[in-house]
Design a protein around this motif. Sequence first.
Motif, PDB file in Angstrom:
ATOM      1  N   SER A   3       2.685  13.932  -5.747  1.00  0.00           N
ATOM      2  CA  SER A   3       2.926  15.236  -5.123  1.00  0.00           C
ATOM      3  C   SER A   3       3.100  15.121  -3.615  1.00  0.00           C
ATOM      4  O   SER A   3       3.627  16.046  -2.983  1.00  0.00           O
ATOM      5  CB  SER A   3       1.770  16.189  -5.438  1.00  0.00           C
ATOM      6  N   THR A   4       2.650  14.023  -3.052  1.00  0.00           N
ATOM      7  CA  THR A   4       2.756  13.827  -1.613  1.00  0.00           C
ATOM      8  C   THR A   4       4.205  13.543  -1.225  1.00  0.00           C
ATOM      9  O   THR A   4       4.906  12.781  -1.887  1.00  0.00           O
ATOM     10  CB  THR A   4       1.869  12.646  -1.163  1.00  0.00           C
ATOM     11  N   GLU A   5       4.664  14.150  -0.143  1.00  0.00           N
ATOM     12  CA  GLU A   5       6.054  13.981   0.278  1.00  0.00           C
ATOM     13  C   GLU A   5       6.289  12.659   0.974  1.00  0.00           C
ATOM     14  O   GLU A   5       7.347  12.044   0.814  1.00  0.00           O
ATOM     15  CB  GLU A   5       6.465  15.140   1.191  1.00  0.00           C
ATOM     16  N   SER A   6       5.343  12.206   1.788  1.00  0.00           N
ATOM     17  CA  SER A   6       5.538  10.950   2.501  1.00  0.00           C
ATOM     18  C   SER A   6       4.206  10.241   2.695  1.00  0.00           C
ATOM     19  O   SER A   6       3.144  10.871   2.716  1.00  0.00           O
ATOM     20  CB  SER A   6       6.211  11.182   3.861  1.00  0.00           C
ATOM     21  N   VAL A   7       4.297   8.938   2.846  1.00  0.00           N
ATOM     22  CA  VAL A   7       3.120   8.085   3.036  1.00  0.00           C
ATOM     23  C   VAL A   7       3.384   7.181   4.227  1.00  0.00           C
ATOM     24  O   VAL A   7       4.468   6.598   4.351  1.00  0.00           O
ATOM     25  CB  VAL A   7       2.842   7.230   1.784  1.00  0.00           C
ATOM     26  N   GLU A   8       2.397   7.072   5.095  1.00  0.00           N
ATOM     27  CA  GLU A   8       2.483   6.150   6.220  1.00  0.00           C
ATOM     28  C   GLU A   8       1.237   5.267   6.231  1.00  0.00           C
ATOM     29  O   GLU A   8       0.115   5.777   6.225  1.00  0.00           O
ATOM     30  CB  GLU A   8       2.601   6.905   7.541  1.00  0.00           C
ATOM     31  N   VAL A   9       1.457   3.967   6.231  1.00  0.00           N
ATOM     32  CA  VAL A   9       0.359   3.005   6.236  1.00  0.00           C
ATOM     33  C   VAL A   9       0.515   2.111   7.457  1.00  0.00           C
ATOM     34  O   VAL A   9       1.575   1.519   7.676  1.00  0.00           O
ATOM     35  CB  VAL A   9       0.355   2.139   4.964  1.00  0.00           C
ATOM     36  N   THR A  10      -0.530   2.023   8.249  1.00  0.00           N
ATOM     37  CA  THR A  10      -0.537   1.165   9.431  1.00  0.00           C
ATOM     38  C   THR A  10      -1.623   0.107   9.273  1.00  0.00           C
ATOM     39  O   THR A  10      -2.768   0.437   8.954  1.00  0.00           O
ATOM     40  CB  THR A  10      -0.796   1.977  10.712  1.00  0.00           C
ATOM     41  N   VAL A  11      -1.246  -1.138   9.483  1.00  0.00           N
ATOM     42  CA  VAL A  11      -2.190  -2.249   9.382  1.00  0.00           C
ATOM     43  C   VAL A  11      -2.219  -2.977  10.722  1.00  0.00           C
ATOM     44  O   VAL A  11      -1.176  -3.393  11.226  1.00  0.00           O
ATOM     45  CB  VAL A  11      -1.798  -3.234   8.268  1.00  0.00           C
ATOM     46  N   THR A  46       0.525  -5.591  14.609  1.00  0.00           N
ATOM     47  CA  THR A  46       0.563  -4.301  13.931  1.00  0.00           C
ATOM     48  C   THR A  46       1.732  -4.260  12.965  1.00  0.00           C
ATOM     49  O   THR A  46       2.749  -4.936  13.156  1.00  0.00           O
ATOM     50  CB  THR A  46       0.710  -3.142  14.939  1.00  0.00           C
ATOM     51  N   SER A  47       1.575  -3.484  11.914  1.00  0.00           N
ATOM     52  CA  SER A  47       2.663  -3.252  10.974  1.00  0.00           C
ATOM     53  C   SER A  47       2.531  -1.834  10.444  1.00  0.00           C
ATOM     54  O   SER A  47       1.429  -1.284  10.372  1.00  0.00           O
ATOM     55  CB  SER A  47       2.629  -4.263   9.826  1.00  0.00           C
ATOM     56  N   ARG A  48       3.657  -1.241  10.089  1.00  0.00           N
ATOM     57  CA  ARG A  48       3.646   0.148   9.623  1.00  0.00           C
ATOM     58  C   ARG A  48       4.747   0.328   8.593  1.00  0.00           C
ATOM     59  O   ARG A  48       5.895  -0.055   8.823  1.00  0.00           O
ATOM     60  CB  ARG A  48       3.855   1.089  10.810  1.00  0.00           C
ATOM     61  N   ALA A  49       4.377   0.868   7.449  1.00  0.00           N
ATOM     62  CA  ALA A  49       5.335   1.184   6.396  1.00  0.00           C
ATOM     63  C   ALA A  49       5.332   2.687   6.172  1.00  0.00           C
ATOM     64  O   ALA A  49       4.267   3.298   6.021  1.00  0.00           O
ATOM     65  CB  ALA A  49       4.991   0.455   5.105  1.00  0.00           C
ATOM     66  N   LEU A  91       0.823  -1.207   0.000  1.00  0.00           N
ATOM     67  CA  LEU A  91       0.000   0.000   0.000  1.00  0.00           C
ATOM     68  C   LEU A  91       0.857   1.258   0.000  1.00  0.00           C
ATOM     69  O   LEU A  91       0.584   2.224  -0.718  1.00  0.00           O
ATOM     70  CB  LEU A  91      -0.930   0.002   1.214  1.00  0.00           C
ATOM     71  N   CYS A  92       1.909   1.264   0.813  1.00  0.00           N
ATOM     72  CA  CYS A  92       2.775   2.431   0.900  1.00  0.00           C
ATOM     73  C   CYS A  92       3.402   2.742  -0.458  1.00  0.00           C
ATOM     74  O   CYS A  92       3.402   3.891  -0.912  1.00  0.00           O
ATOM     75  CB  CYS A  92       3.857   2.187   1.953  1.00  0.00           C
ATOM     76  N   ARG A  93       3.936   1.724  -1.108  1.00  0.00           N
ATOM     77  CA  ARG A  93       4.566   1.925  -2.418  1.00  0.00           C
ATOM     78  C   ARG A  93       3.545   2.372  -3.460  1.00  0.00           C
ATOM     79  O   ARG A  93       3.837   3.214  -4.319  1.00  0.00           O
ATOM     80  CB  ARG A  93       5.249   0.630  -2.849  1.00  0.00           C
ATOM     81  N   HIS A  94       2.326   1.828  -3.371  1.00  0.00           N
ATOM     82  CA  HIS A  94       1.288   2.232  -4.321  1.00  0.00           C
ATOM     83  C   HIS A  94       0.949   3.715  -4.167  1.00  0.00           C
ATOM     84  O   HIS A  94       0.876   4.452  -5.168  1.00  0.00           O
ATOM     85  CB  HIS A  94       0.027   1.399  -4.106  1.00  0.00           C
ATOM     86  N   PHE A  95       0.740   4.182  -2.934  1.00  0.00           N
ATOM     87  CA  PHE A  95       0.334   5.575  -2.733  1.00  0.00           C
ATOM     88  C   PHE A  95       1.469   6.548  -3.052  1.00  0.00           C
ATOM     89  O   PHE A  95       1.219   7.685  -3.446  1.00  0.00           O
ATOM     90  CB  PHE A  95      -0.172   5.781  -1.309  1.00  0.00           C
TER      91      PHE A  95
END
Length: 283
Positions: A93-101, A129-132, A83-87
């Motif tokens: 234009s987004t500087e950073s992405v954080e995905v928590t599962v 929990t996991s977070r990328a 998900l993180c790589r996809h977003f």
Amino acid sequence: MDIVLSEHGYGESSIPLILVSRSRHTDRVRRLSVDVRLTGGIPEVFTDGRNEHLLSTNAISNTVYALSADHADAEPEEFALTLCRHFLVSSPSTESVEVTVTATEFAPMGNEENSPRHSFRHIPAPRATSRAVGHGGENPCLWSGISGLELFKTTGSTFTGFRQDKYLTIQPFVDRVFGVELTAEWQYRDAEQFDGSSRARAQEAIHEEFAAHISRSSQHTLHRLVEAVIGTCPEVCRVRMAGAHLTRGLVDLSPFHVDNPGIVYTATEHQTSPLAIEVTVGA
């Protein structure tokens, strides 16, 4: 007066889904909750209402559902990385992405010898929990963890040597019951080093250390548990642990002319003693 937008972000949280895998002899069922946060890079959305670079929250939720179809039997870390790589690509234009599962398992009903293949009961805690976390042009970093882990021991904990204060009313204990609820999270040196076994090894290390450790304080115990995770998981570079000492006081039954030799304790959850620690592993 100049007004400067220094930080900005948005996303969608608590996206719920249930994944069913039928690839094994016994089906696997998990309840997942996904949080997605996109940070920076689109100030015009906030200042001018220009939405041409804004990924809608509807698209975010639907992306989670669509990509989950290929991750019915994958670990939460793999799904979070995907998900993180996809977003990062779909919202350049987004500087950073954080995905928590966050994931909890449904356990098959019955015993291991005669377990129904299609019937399950939900196990609410502890939760995996996991977070990328990814930044444009960089490989995401990956975290694994456990939340809602409640531990209790009936001996092996002391309450002595604390700073004396006029408001201190608890008498020293050389042996007391000890309850704590923990959330642990650890970062991998390299996301590619994740092999699916770290969480089980870390949780076993926490259990073993908690059982063997003589606790001088909640803080003391927290640090020892972090050390146990580091000693068991050489692939990690940083460990965070937070939690709360759960107050477990001996109930005074003397007004009822009943003895209470360490049997009945309060189980109040609304007042806890929060604590947190972070340890970085040297090179």
